[in-house]
Design a protein around this motif. Structure first.
Motif, short mmCIF file in Angstrom:
data_model
loop_
_atom_site.label_atom_id
_atom_site.label_comp_id
_atom_site.label_asym_id
_atom_site.label_seq_id
_atom_site.Cartn_x
_atom_site.Cartn_y
_atom_site.Cartn_z
N LYS A 123 0.83 -1.36 0.22
CA LYS A 123 0.01 0.12 0.06
C LYS A 123 0.65 1.30 -0.04
CE LYS A 123 -4.52 1.26 0.35
NZ LYS A 123 -5.32 0.85 -0.78
N ALA A 124 1.98 1.12 0.50
CA ALA A 124 2.73 2.36 0.86
C ALA A 124 3.44 2.81 -0.67
CB ALA A 124 4.03 2.00 1.61
N THR A 125 3.50 1.71 -1.64
CA THR A 125 3.90 2.29 -2.89
C THR A 125 3.27 3.09 -3.45
OG1 THR A 125 3.07 0.32 -3.91
CG2 THR A 125 5.09 -0.30 -3.30
N ASP A 126 1.93 3.13 -3.24
CA ASP A 126 0.93 4.08 -4.17
C ASP A 126 1.19 5.24 -3.47
OD1 ASP A 126 -0.48 2.11 -5.38
OD2 ASP A 126 -1.94 1.72 -3.74
N ARG A 127 1.58 5.58 -2.19
CA ARG A 127 1.56 6.95 -1.64
C ARG A 127 3.00 7.52 -1.96
NH1 ARG A 127 -0.46 8.62 4.49
NH2 ARG A 127 0.13 10.90 4.37
N PHE A 128 4.01 6.70 -1.76
CA PHE A 128 5.37 7.24 -1.96
C PHE A 128 6.04 6.80 -3.17
CE2 PHE A 128 4.42 6.28 2.75
CZ PHE A 128 4.47 7.54 3.30
N GLY A 129 5.35 6.01 -4.02
CA GLY A 129 6.00 5.73 -5.24
C GLY A 129 6.77 4.39 -5.17
N ARG A 130 7.07 3.64 -6.28
CA ARG A 130 7.51 2.27 -6.19
C ARG A 130 8.87 2.14 -6.21
NH1 ARG A 130 2.62 3.07 -7.54
NH2 ARG A 130 3.59 4.83 -8.42
N LYS A 131 9.46 3.12 -7.06
CA LYS A 131 10.77 3.12 -6.95
C LYS A 131 11.42 3.74 -5.74
CE LYS A 131 15.22 4.72 -9.60
NZ LYS A 131 15.65 5.52 -10.49
N ARG A 132 10.79 4.71 -4.95
CA ARG A 132 11.19 5.29 -3.76
C ARG A 132 11.22 4.15 -2.72
NH1 ARG A 132 8.62 10.52 -2.40
NH2 ARG A 132 9.49 11.14 -4.17
N CYS A 133 10.00 3.26 -2.65
CA CYS A 133 10.06 2.21 -1.82
C CYS A 133 11.27 1.05 -1.99
CB CYS A 133 8.55 1.61 -1.75
SG CYS A 133 7.01 2.61 -0.79
N PHE A 134 11.26 0.91 -3.18
CA PHE A 134 12.24 -0.04 -3.52
C PHE A 134 13.50 0.13 -2.89
CE2 PHE A 134 15.25 -2.13 -6.81
CZ PHE A 134 14.95 -3.56 -6.65
N LEU A 135 13.96 1.58 -3.16
CA LEU A 135 15.40 1.72 -2.76
C LEU A 135 15.23 1.69 -1.07
CD1 LEU A 135 16.10 4.58 -5.19
CD2 LEU A 135 17.09 2.44 -5.21
N ALA A 136 14.30 2.33 -0.64
CA ALA A 136 14.37 2.36 0.92
C ALA A 136 14.33 1.06 1.47
CB ALA A 136 13.12 3.22 1.11
N GLY A 137 13.84 0.15 1.01
CA GLY A 137 13.92 -1.24 1.16
C GLY A 137 15.15 -1.85 1.31
N LEU A 138 15.92 -1.55 0.09
CA LEU A 138 17.37 -2.11 0.03
C LEU A 138 17.99 -1.59 1.03
CD1 LEU A 138 17.46 -1.56 -4.03
CD2 LEU A 138 17.39 -3.88 -2.74
#
Length: 477
Positions: A79-94
């Motif tokens: 759900k957070a990907t919709d709000r913050f963006g998919r690439k941003r969540c991807f990089l934060a998770g990494l």
């Protein structure tokens, strides 16, 4: 509702095959390392136990908590990907994952290992995995290209899980179990470097509502249930109480999201996701597949090390058969999707896995040789490789792009919950009484899970191999 502009529509279609491949590489590698993390510790059980002065059960808890944190947070992560963006969540998770890997490598005790591996790596995975599946669905809109992309990603995930014991065993025997976490941190750095070319097809929606209470309730319910399973070998009353409490919290969660929808507020998870029969059946098959994969990995690895006294490298080599099986069939996903219906592939996969368990039990009981494990593990690997990709495709293709964040989070949560169940259930049976009978009981339990998955697969709709995705899954003009 996410709005999109013409530019976003143009970005959604990779202009050149090379560009699409470059974007697929970091996504597939991310799935590989997360799956690797879930299984590589299985061959380090004795080494970690001695080094950190803990028990086999303590290491099992660390492995299970990692899988559980992923499962519990995957829906909020999607759900957070919709709000913050998919690439941003991807990089934060990494980034979070990388910190956890480094902390695990230097951990002085089990508590720090659980913080680094189980908590931080679990949180990082929950943030980075939903974008992998959302981006793949958006960037590859037709069934054939999507099957190819998911084939690469699921092959990477399957190989990561199946080869985790081998790679982990090699690193542990050659250097130390701590070096396996350094290896993870290095791979994370490589993924971040490759992600420079990654394109987010849709803009983030920072004003989109995020259901905090729903996130807490869903995570709390799942945690209580898996904790109950882990407690079963020590206190059945406590186990029953925790499982019942978890069921009540999940019921509260369902009531909450319904009330949010009635009030016109966007909930953490739309109840509409559970109204698609095909998707529901696909979720059941996903759960059973990962329960089978991780349960088999933990059970066989623990039995080999604790009962037969094998070291990390010997245990890892035996799992090569499963790795070969997963890799062979996963990489053929595109060709298989063109020739066979997804339902047929999933049924075939479960049938092969059930046969593999039967062979594994029969040969191991009749032979003291370590290679008696190879034929059964090969069949299980072949079966899992056949069905991992079509199960994901069935679920992801059932919903439009504005629901991809939700369904991706739900899909990955269900899969990782299966991984948690596999390690918790089979591990609890095995560790409660480390004998040949306990090993057989654990594998028989996994066979039952495979049969449940097979039953669900037989109820999937009969569609042709080249059928287009549902109208709801096609990109909107």
């Amino acid at each position: 509702m996410v709005t999109e502009d013409p530019a976003a529509g143009e970005q959604r279609r990779p202009a050149r095959p090379g560009a699409g491949s470059r974007m697929l590489a970091p996504l597939a590698l991310a799935q590989f390392i997360c799956s690797f993390a879930g299984s590589n510790m299985n061959v380090m059980i004795n080494d970690i136990s001695r080094d950190l002065d803990t028990t086999v059960q303590g290491v099992q808890v660390a492995i299970t908590v990692f899988l559980l944190v992923m499962a519990a947070l995957m829906i909020p992560g999607g759900k957070a990907t919709d709000r913050f963006g998919r690439k941003r969540c991807f990089l934060a998770g990494l980034a979070v994952y990388g910190v956890g890997a480094i902390l695990s490598a230097v951990s002085p005790g089990l508590g720090v290992l659980i913080l680094g591996n189980s908590v931080l790596e679990g949180v990082g995975t929950a943030l980075l995995i939903p974008p992998v599946y959302i981006l793949t669905t958006l960037l590859y809109p037709d069934l054939t290209s999507r099957a190819r992309a998911f084939g690469v990603i699921m092959a990477a995930g399957g190989v990561g899980a199946a080869a985790g014991p081998l790679i982990g065993g090699l690193i542990t025997s050659a250097i130390s179990w701590r070096a396996a976490f350094v290896f993870q941190a290095v791979v994370i750095a490589l993924i971040i470097l490759l992600s420079r070319t990654l394109v987010d097809p849709l803009p983030p929606a920072p004003d989109r509502h995020f259901d905090v209470r729903g996130a807490v309730l869903s995570a709390g319910g799942l945690v209580l249930i898996v904790m109950g399973i882990l407690a079963a070998d020590n206190n059945l009353w406590l186990a029953g109480g925790l499982i019942a409490a978890g069921a009540l919290v999940l019921a509260w969660f369902l009531h909450w999201i319904r009330s949010e929808e009635r009030a016109g507020v966007e909930p953490l998870l739309s109840t509409a996701l559970f109204r698609d029969r095909t998707s529901n059946l696909g979720l059941v098959t996903q759960n059973a597949q990962w329960l089978l994969l991780m349960g088999t990995s933990f059970t066989v690895a623990t039995y080999l090390q604790v009962v037969r006294g094998y070291d990390a490298i010997e245990t890892g080599v035996i799992f090569t058969a499963a790795t070969v099986g997963v890799l062979a069939t996963s990489l053929a996903a595109e060709r298989l999707a063109e020739r066979f219906a997804q339902r047929t592939l999933i049924i075939t996969g479960f049938a092969l896995a059930v046969c593999g368990i039967a062979v594994l039990l029969a040969l191991v009981a009749g032979s003291p040789s370590a290679w008696a494990f190879a034929p059964g593990l090969l069949l299980i690997g072949l079966g899992l490789g056949v069905m991992l990709t079509p199960s994901v495709n069935v679920v992801q293709s059932a919903f439009p792009e504005d629901q991809q964040g939700e369904i991706s989070g739900l899909s990955r949560s269900v899969s990782n919950l299966g991984s948690s169940f596999g390690t918790a259930i089979a591990g609890t049976i095995l560790i409660a009484n480390l004998t040949k009978n306990a090993y057989a009981a654990a594998m028989a339990t996994l066979a039952v899970a495979a049969l449940i998955g097979l039953a669900a697969a037989t109820r999937l709709p009969r569609t042709g191999p080249t059928a287009p995705p549902p109208a709801a899954a096609r990109p909107r003009p």
